[in-house]
Scaffold this motif. Structure first.
Motif, short mmCIF file in Angstrom:
data_model
loop_
_atom_site.label_atom_id
_atom_site.label_comp_id
_atom_site.label_asym_id
_atom_site.label_seq_id
_atom_site.Cartn_x
_atom_site.Cartn_y
_atom_site.Cartn_z
N LEU A 291 20.20 14.76 86.06
CA LEU A 291 20.97 15.30 84.94
C LEU A 291 20.77 16.82 84.86
CD1 LEU A 291 20.09 12.61 82.24
CD2 LEU A 291 22.14 12.71 83.66
N PRO A 292 21.75 17.55 84.30
CA PRO A 292 21.58 19.00 84.11
C PRO A 292 20.39 19.26 83.19
CG PRO A 292 23.86 18.33 83.69
CD PRO A 292 23.07 17.07 83.83
N SER A 293 19.66 20.34 83.44
CA SER A 293 18.44 20.62 82.68
C SER A 293 18.74 20.83 81.20
CB SER A 293 17.73 21.85 83.25
OG SER A 293 18.58 22.96 83.22
N ASN A 294 19.88 21.47 80.86
CA ASN A 294 20.18 21.70 79.45
C ASN A 294 20.47 20.38 78.72
OD1 ASN A 294 22.66 21.26 80.69
ND2 ASN A 294 23.76 22.76 79.46
N PHE A 295 21.00 19.39 79.47
CA PHE A 295 21.28 18.07 78.89
C PHE A 295 19.98 17.34 78.57
CE2 PHE A 295 22.87 13.72 78.75
CZ PHE A 295 24.12 13.86 78.15
N THR A 296 19.02 17.36 79.50
CA THR A 296 17.75 16.68 79.25
C THR A 296 16.95 17.42 78.19
OG1 THR A 296 16.77 17.87 81.12
CG2 THR A 296 17.57 15.67 81.56
N LEU A 297 17.04 18.75 78.16
CA LEU A 297 16.36 19.55 77.14
C LEU A 297 16.88 19.19 75.75
CD1 LEU A 297 14.21 21.86 77.24
CD2 LEU A 297 16.11 23.46 77.04
N LEU A 298 18.19 18.99 75.68
CA LEU A 298 18.84 18.63 74.43
C LEU A 298 18.41 17.25 73.95
CD1 LEU A 298 22.56 19.32 73.72
CD2 LEU A 298 21.60 17.12 73.13
N LEU A 299 18.42 16.27 74.86
CA LEU A 299 18.00 14.91 74.49
C LEU A 299 16.53 14.89 74.08
CD1 LEU A 299 19.81 12.71 77.17
CD2 LEU A 299 20.46 13.10 74.81
N LYS A 300 15.71 15.71 74.77
CA LYS A 300 14.30 15.81 74.42
C LYS A 300 14.13 16.39 73.01
CE LYS A 300 10.24 18.43 74.64
NZ LYS A 300 9.91 19.79 74.16
N ALA A 301 14.97 17.39 72.66
CA ALA A 301 14.92 17.97 71.32
C ALA A 301 15.29 16.93 70.26
CB ALA A 301 15.85 19.17 71.24
N ILE A 302 16.29 16.09 70.57
CA ILE A 302 16.69 15.02 69.64
C ILE A 302 15.55 14.04 69.44
CG2 ILE A 302 18.23 13.03 69.36
CD1 ILE A 302 20.42 14.71 70.73
N ILE A 303 14.89 13.64 70.55
CA ILE A 303 13.76 12.72 70.47
C ILE A 303 12.62 13.33 69.65
CG2 ILE A 303 11.92 11.64 71.85
CD1 ILE A 303 14.06 11.26 74.08
N THR A 304 12.37 14.64 69.87
CA THR A 304 11.28 15.32 69.15
C THR A 304 11.55 15.39 67.66
OG1 THR A 304 10.86 16.68 71.11
CG2 THR A 304 9.89 17.44 69.05
N ILE A 305 12.78 15.75 67.28
CA ILE A 305 13.09 15.89 65.85
C ILE A 305 13.09 14.52 65.18
CG2 ILE A 305 15.63 15.73 65.83
CD1 ILE A 305 13.58 18.43 64.03
N GLU A 306 13.43 13.46 65.94
CA GLU A 306 13.32 12.11 65.35
C GLU A 306 11.86 11.78 65.07
OE1 GLU A 306 14.86 7.57 66.08
OE2 GLU A 306 13.51 8.48 67.53
N GLY A 307 10.97 12.20 65.99
CA GLY A 307 9.53 11.97 65.78
C GLY A 307 9.04 12.66 64.52
N VAL A 308 9.54 13.90 64.28
CA VAL A 308 9.18 14.62 63.05
C VAL A 308 9.70 13.87 61.83
CG1 VAL A 308 9.53 16.76 61.74
CG2 VAL A 308 9.17 16.86 64.21
N GLY A 309 10.95 13.39 61.92
CA GLY A 309 11.55 12.64 60.81
C GLY A 309 10.77 11.37 60.50
N LEU A 310 10.33 10.66 61.54
CA LEU A 310 9.57 9.42 61.34
C LEU A 310 8.20 9.70 60.73
CD1 LEU A 310 10.50 7.53 64.63
CD2 LEU A 310 11.13 6.85 62.30
#
Length: 556
Positions: free
Chosen positions: A395-414
């Motif tokens: 996958l393009p690096s910006n795409f994986t970086l973006l998905l990783k950011a989504i996963i991280t912010i969900e962790g903060v939310g939880l």
């Protein structure tokens, strides 16, 4: 200068030897041999784990930490690429810490005065000698400006640029050796990945870039009452120094003890997630590492993102693909998810699509019957990454970086709210983007863009023909246009081009008329826009004429 080059070569050779030594020490000597590096005779191979108790991922983490800041940063970047590495490697790489011993305040003072010119007391009333935090790239001190404003100063570690540049050059050379001697590694494009990493590192070393990132975020969120972005003091900022407004507030982990301020943790979680969705789907410019340490909550409940050294940028195409992927997951649409992953893939070989679809279907079946609010985005996306890695989809690096950011912010939310769900927040943003895709304005822009591309292609035809003619001249291939049959070919070519242009005109009329009718622009004919109706009628006549012309020739 010559002496300097000799010194640089000597230090690089010494660093090469050190890296090889560390690789062998952690049991990776076979890789050294495989890439064609011959170690000197009598070289002793030390083994850090003779009993074999450490796992390979654990040894890699220890090795990267010993090799220093550039390699630690590489490990942190790789921890965001579950499409490249298995889950057990990702899990260990996430443990890599960037905390190192602070450098002496006198060195910090010297850097400030060299960068900002003159005595630092001309700019600052006071600077705390003890740093608030220290990392491999720099450290942060609290200070007060001459005008009384409280600030934090980020100071680049002395000599770090030289260390990073030397290590990056060695990494690039090693990547070239890997591509040359390990053919199976070519699919992962190691040279390209290291070049991409080197570019990111050079940007992170320049603190003015981080300042521009902060200013851009500040502009993007200027009308948002839930987000606050600190001010950059440009008069006290340079390539090695970054001075920012000091923010008073709480870390995520401190919110329980801040209950006297009546802060609503659920609201903070939702506001933080919405801010992330705005960055992704509206701004196309996002904080790439929104972990709890990079978030401060002000006493009034406003969220403050800090540390903008690593940001992500996404173009319109990637935004559309993220929206498609989100909608595919929300609707449990196997084909849509598969199509998105394949469309954005950078892989040269196509995977077994039917097997891949079965794996995705099996994954989604585990969530069958669950409400969207009960689906853990982190778990689901990580399992998608496992499938991606299985079928060697890069996958393009910006795409994986973006998905990783989504996963991280969900962790903060939880952490703030146990029943928080990122998909519930993302859904309206993704749907809004999809609605925009079919708006009259978007369709009009797409039609214009398509016509421009067609026009470019048509303009290239004479150039291509001329190029072909020139090549035939160079290769002494004679084309006699008086030869029987040659003129017929030319005539047929003219007909073909004319029909192509005619077809484009018909298509443009149909698209334009559709947009006029959808926009409901007058004057009207029986409650329908007259221009739109006229366009359809003309396009119909021209289309029938074109079809009759083709049928008369007997060739479709």
């Amino acid at each position: 200068m010559f002496k300097s080059q000799i010194s640089s070569t000597y230090h690089q050779a010494k660093r090469y030897r050190q890296i090889m030594n560390v690789l062998i020490k952690y049991g990776f000597g076979y890789l050294v041999e495989k890439v064609g590096i011959i170690m000197p005779k009598g070289f002793k191979q030390k083994n850090i784990d003779p009993s074999g108790k450490l796992t390979t991922p654990q040894k890699i983490v220890m090795m990267l930490e010993e090799l220093g800041p550039t390699f630690v940063k590489l490990g942190q970047v790789l921890s965001t690429r579950p499409d490249l590495l298995p889950p057990d490697y990702i899990k260990e790489l996430k443990k890599l810490q960037d905390n190192v011993a602070p450098f002496d305040f006198n060195e910090a003072k010297a850097e400030i005065e060299e960068e900002l010119g003159g005595n630092m007391r001309n700019i600052f009333l006071v600077i705390d000698k003890e740093p608030l935090a220290a990392a491999s790239i720099g450290q942060v001190h609290k200070a007060v400006l001459k005008n009384g404003d409280e600030v934090v100063i980020k100071i680049r570690r002395p000599g770090i640029e030289e260390i990073v540049n030397a290590d990056l050059e060695i990494m690039l050379n090693l990547a070239r050796l890997v591509e040359k001697h390990i053919p199976e590694a070519k699919i992962y494009d190691p040279v390209g990945k290291i070049e991409e990493f080197a570019d990111a590192m050079h940007k992170e070393l320049d603190f003015t870039r981080e300042g521009y990132n902060i200013d851009k975020f500040r502009q993007n969120f200027k009308d948002d009452e839930t987000i606050y972005v600190p001010k950059v003091y440009w008069e006290a900022t340079s390539k090695k120094i970054l001075t920012l407004e000091y923010i008073r507030g709480y870390k995520i982990s401190e919110l329980d003890s801040a209950s006297e301020n009546n802060l609503d943790k659920r609201k903070i979680a939702e506001n933080g997630a919405r801010a992330m969705m705005k960055q992704i789907f509206i701004h196309g410019f996002f904080h790439a590492d929104p972990h709890p340490g990079n978030i401060i909550i002000r006493p009034d409940g406003k969220i403050v993102f800090i540390d903008f050294g690593i940001v992500g940028r996404i173009d319109k195409y990637t935004k559309d693909k993220i929206a498609d992927l989100m909608i595919g997951i929300i609707n449990k649409d196997v084909k849509k998810i598969t199509d998105v992953l394949l469309e954005i893939s950078q892989s040269e070989q196509e995977p077994d699509i039917s097997k891949m679809e079965l794996d995705i279907e099996d994954l989604l079946d585990r969530y069958y019957g669950k409400e969207l609010k009960d689906v853990n985005a982190s778990e689901l996306l990580n399992e998608v990454f496992i499938i991606v890695a299985k079928y060697k989809i890069i996958l393009p690096s910006n795409f994986t970086l973006l998905l990783k950011a989504i996963i991280t912010i969900e962790g903060v939310g939880l952490e703030l709210c146990p029943d928080f769900n990122i998909f519930e927040t993302a859904k309206p943003f993704a749907k809004r983007l999809l609605r925009q895709r079919y708006s009259p304005e978007y369709l009009a822009q797409s039609a214009v863009s398509t016509m421009q591309e067609f026009n470019k292609s048509l303009m290239l035809i004479p150039k291509l023909i001329n190029g072909l003619y020139q090549r035939t001249k160079i290769n002494s291939i004679k084309i006699d246009f008086d030869t029987p049959g040659t003129s017929k070919v030319i005539i047929e070519l003219h007909k073909m081009v004319n029909r192509l242009v005619f077809s484009l005109i018909v298509a443009a009329l149909i698209i334009g008329s559709s947009l006029i009718i959808q926009a409901n622009v007058g004057p009207f004919f029986y409650n329908y826009p007259l221009l739109g109706v006229a366009g359809f009628i003309i396009a119909g006549f021209l289309g029938v004429w074109l079809i009759i012309s083709i049928l008369r020739t007997g060739r479709m």
